[in-house]
Scaffold this motif. Sequence first.
Motif, PDB file in Angstrom:
ATOM      1  N   GLU A  17       0.808  -1.213   0.000  1.00  0.00           N
ATOM      2  CA  GLU A  17       0.000   0.000   0.000  1.00  0.00           C
ATOM      3  C   GLU A  17       0.841   1.263   0.000  1.00  0.00           C
ATOM      4  N   LEU A  18       2.155   1.120  -0.182  1.00  0.00           N
ATOM      5  CA  LEU A  18       3.022   2.284  -0.071  1.00  0.00           C
ATOM      6  C   LEU A  18       2.843   3.247  -1.238  1.00  0.00           C
ATOM      7  N   VAL A  19       2.547   2.727  -2.410  1.00  0.00           N
ATOM      8  CA  VAL A  19       2.413   3.597  -3.564  1.00  0.00           C
ATOM      9  C   VAL A  19       1.223   4.526  -3.365  1.00  0.00           C
ATOM     10  N   GLY A  20       1.506   5.820  -3.413  1.00  0.00           N
ATOM     11  CA  GLY A  20       0.443   6.796  -3.248  1.00  0.00           C
ATOM     12  C   GLY A  20       0.054   7.032  -1.804  1.00  0.00           C
ATOM     13  N   ALA A  21       0.648   6.307  -0.859  1.00  0.00           N
ATOM     14  CA  ALA A  21       0.291   6.498   0.544  1.00  0.00           C
ATOM     15  C   ALA A  21       1.062   7.676   1.109  1.00  0.00           C
ATOM     16  N   GLU A  22       0.487   8.290   2.119  1.00  0.00           N
ATOM     17  CA  GLU A  22       1.167   9.387   2.789  1.00  0.00           C
ATOM     18  C   GLU A  22       2.174   8.804   3.770  1.00  0.00           C
ATOM     19  N   LEU A  23       3.448   9.056   3.528  1.00  0.00           N
ATOM     20  CA  LEU A  23       4.489   8.477   4.364  1.00  0.00           C
ATOM     21  C   LEU A  23       4.684   9.306   5.629  1.00  0.00           C
ATOM     22  N   GLN A  24       5.133   8.613   6.676  1.00  0.00           N
ATOM     23  CA  GLN A  24       5.385   9.271   7.953  1.00  0.00           C
ATOM     24  C   GLN A  24       6.497  10.295   7.803  1.00  0.00           C
ATOM     25  N   GLU A  25       6.286  11.476   8.349  1.00  0.00           N
ATOM     26  CA  GLU A  25       7.314  12.498   8.306  1.00  0.00           C
ATOM     27  C   GLU A  25       8.298  12.254   9.437  1.00  0.00           C
ATOM     28  N   ASN A  26       9.577  12.282   9.127  1.00  0.00           N
ATOM     29  CA  ASN A  26      10.610  12.039  10.108  1.00  0.00           C
ATOM     30  C   ASN A  26      11.297  13.354  10.423  1.00  0.00           C
ATOM     31  N   SER A  27      11.301  13.733  11.694  1.00  0.00           N
ATOM     32  CA  SER A  27      11.899  15.001  12.073  1.00  0.00           C
ATOM     33  C   SER A  27      13.422  14.931  12.095  1.00  0.00           C
ATOM     34  N   LEU A  28      13.986  13.723  12.113  1.00  0.00           N
ATOM     35  CA  LEU A  28      15.432  13.578  12.117  1.00  0.00           C
ATOM     36  C   LEU A  28      15.964  13.677  10.693  1.00  0.00           C
ATOM     37  N   ILE A  29      16.986  14.482  10.517  1.00  0.00           N
ATOM     38  CA  ILE A  29      17.554  14.682   9.185  1.00  0.00           C
ATOM     39  C   ILE A  29      18.333  13.449   8.750  1.00  0.00           C
ATOM     40  N   TYR A  30      19.092  12.883   9.676  1.00  0.00           N
ATOM     41  CA  TYR A  30      19.926  11.720   9.372  1.00  0.00           C
ATOM     42  C   TYR A  30      19.401  10.527  10.153  1.00  0.00           C
ATOM     43  N   SER A  31      18.489   9.809   9.556  1.00  0.00           N
ATOM     44  CA  SER A  31      17.800   8.756  10.299  1.00  0.00           C
ATOM     45  C   SER A  31      18.354   7.362  10.055  1.00  0.00           C
ATOM     46  N   VAL A  32      19.193   7.186   9.048  1.00  0.00           N
ATOM     47  CA  VAL A  32      19.784   5.873   8.758  1.00  0.00           C
ATOM     48  C   VAL A  32      21.274   5.944   9.090  1.00  0.00           C
ATOM     49  N   VAL A  33      21.672   5.156  10.083  1.00  0.00           N
ATOM     50  CA  VAL A  33      23.023   5.266  10.631  1.00  0.00           C
ATOM     51  C   VAL A  33      23.727   3.916  10.502  1.00  0.00           C
ATOM     52  N   GLY A  34      24.913   3.920   9.898  1.00  0.00           N
ATOM     53  CA  GLY A  34      25.664   2.690   9.701  1.00  0.00           C
ATOM     54  C   GLY A  34      26.856   2.587  10.638  1.00  0.00           C
ATOM     55  N   PHE A  35      27.185   1.360  11.030  1.00  0.00           N
ATOM     56  CA  PHE A  35      28.345   1.093  11.881  1.00  0.00           C
ATOM     57  C   PHE A  35      29.181   0.018  11.200  1.00  0.00           C
ATOM     58  N   LEU A  36      30.443   0.346  10.936  1.00  0.00           N
ATOM     59  CA  LEU A  36      31.298  -0.497  10.111  1.00  0.00           C
ATOM     60  C   LEU A  36      32.614  -0.780  10.831  1.00  0.00           C
ATOM     61  N   PRO A  37      32.928  -2.044  11.137  1.00  0.00           N
ATOM     62  CA  PRO A  37      34.168  -2.347  11.864  1.00  0.00           C
ATOM     63  C   PRO A  37      35.400  -2.135  10.995  1.00  0.00           C
ATOM     64  N   ALA A  38      36.418  -1.499  11.580  1.00  0.00           N
ATOM     65  CA  ALA A  38      37.657  -1.243  10.852  1.00  0.00           C
ATOM     66  C   ALA A  38      38.756  -2.217  11.238  1.00  0.00           C
ATOM     67  N   THR A  39      38.616  -2.863  12.394  1.00  0.00           N
ATOM     68  CA  THR A  39      39.644  -3.776  12.882  1.00  0.00           C
ATOM     69  C   THR A  39      38.992  -4.944  13.600  1.00  0.00           C
ATOM     70  N   ASP A  40      39.809  -5.902  13.965  1.00  0.00           N
ATOM     71  CA  ASP A  40      39.367  -6.939  14.881  1.00  0.00           C
ATOM     72  C   ASP A  40      39.207  -6.318  16.273  1.00  0.00           C
ATOM     73  N   CYS A  41      38.649  -7.091  17.179  1.00  0.00           N
ATOM     74  CA  CYS A  41      38.493  -6.668  18.577  1.00  0.00           C
ATOM     75  C   CYS A  41      37.484  -5.536  18.746  1.00  0.00           C
ATOM     76  N   THR A  42      36.574  -5.398  17.797  1.00  0.00           N
ATOM     77  CA  THR A  42      35.426  -4.511  18.001  1.00  0.00           C
ATOM     78  C   THR A  42      34.203  -5.398  18.181  1.00  0.00           C
ATOM     79  N   ASP A  43      33.175  -4.836  18.751  1.00  0.00           N
ATOM     80  CA  ASP A  43      31.947  -5.608  18.968  1.00  0.00           C
ATOM     81  C   ASP A  43      30.771  -4.730  18.581  1.00  0.00           C
ATOM     82  N   ASN A  44      30.481  -4.700  17.283  1.00  0.00           N
ATOM     83  CA  ASN A  44      29.389  -3.858  16.791  1.00  0.00           C
ATOM     84  C   ASN A  44      28.057  -4.199  17.432  1.00  0.00           C
TER      85      ASN A  44
END
Length: 275
Positions: free
Chosen positions: A20-47
Amino acid sequence: MDRKRRIGLDSIFQKISSKELVGAELQENSLIYSVVGFLPATDCTDNALLISNLAYLLSQKGLNTCVVDLKVFYPNLYQYLDAAPPKRGSGLLRLLKSDKVDFRDELIETKYERLYLLSPSQQDLMEEYFDFEFGHLERVIDTLKSMFDLVLIDIPNNPPLEFCLGAMKFCHIGFFTAAERMEAAVNMVKLLDFAQSVGISTAKFMSVVMMNLQNIEFDYKVMREMGFQIAAALPLVKEATVCAHDGRLYIKDSPIVNKYFKRDIQKLADRLADQ
């Protein structure tokens, strides 16, 4: 699907059905950056430890939060959030395969209010994830973005895999996670150079969350010289790992929380909630 769980999801996501997304009114998000990624650069991290505890803090701020485990070969976030993993072929895999699937049927409702999980199944075969392209992941992320206030993505450091570069491309901001290892800065620069060579913006991945610090003598000056900023520094805490093994959240369930861990993860949560 359990009726009570479906009602709970319906009460938050009035317009979620992908049919039902086509033509539906989507929720407005007040956060500008709402999709946040976390990417390990080394071993010994625990994402998973970082993301699960951070997501809980954000949900407690009243933000509907979805955690996405893109470690399609070895998912583990369901364990940290004490949730049952999806059955084989369901969850993330089903959403990637078809745009006709209702997201409400594939999201895992955790025991924490306003906190949901989208995960692969640990029983999925590796080869089932080889043929997806950026467009498949973009569709899933865009839908989640319209459904939730915040989407936190655990990104695998596997550059040839579309789920690595695709997540880097479609998230709004990103954080490398690193430990006190001499190769940390080199690994980050190498990955960003590769991403940039295939047309992916890399400016959003210039912040670093230092994980499992053990007071090792480490030259942070190298990171600064390469343009990286330390967003948070979390010490190695044995109790945090013990809590994770028991399916508990350290920041919530431990009777005594390391003050430095609490200070910096709370600072990171405030930064994401107030952007």
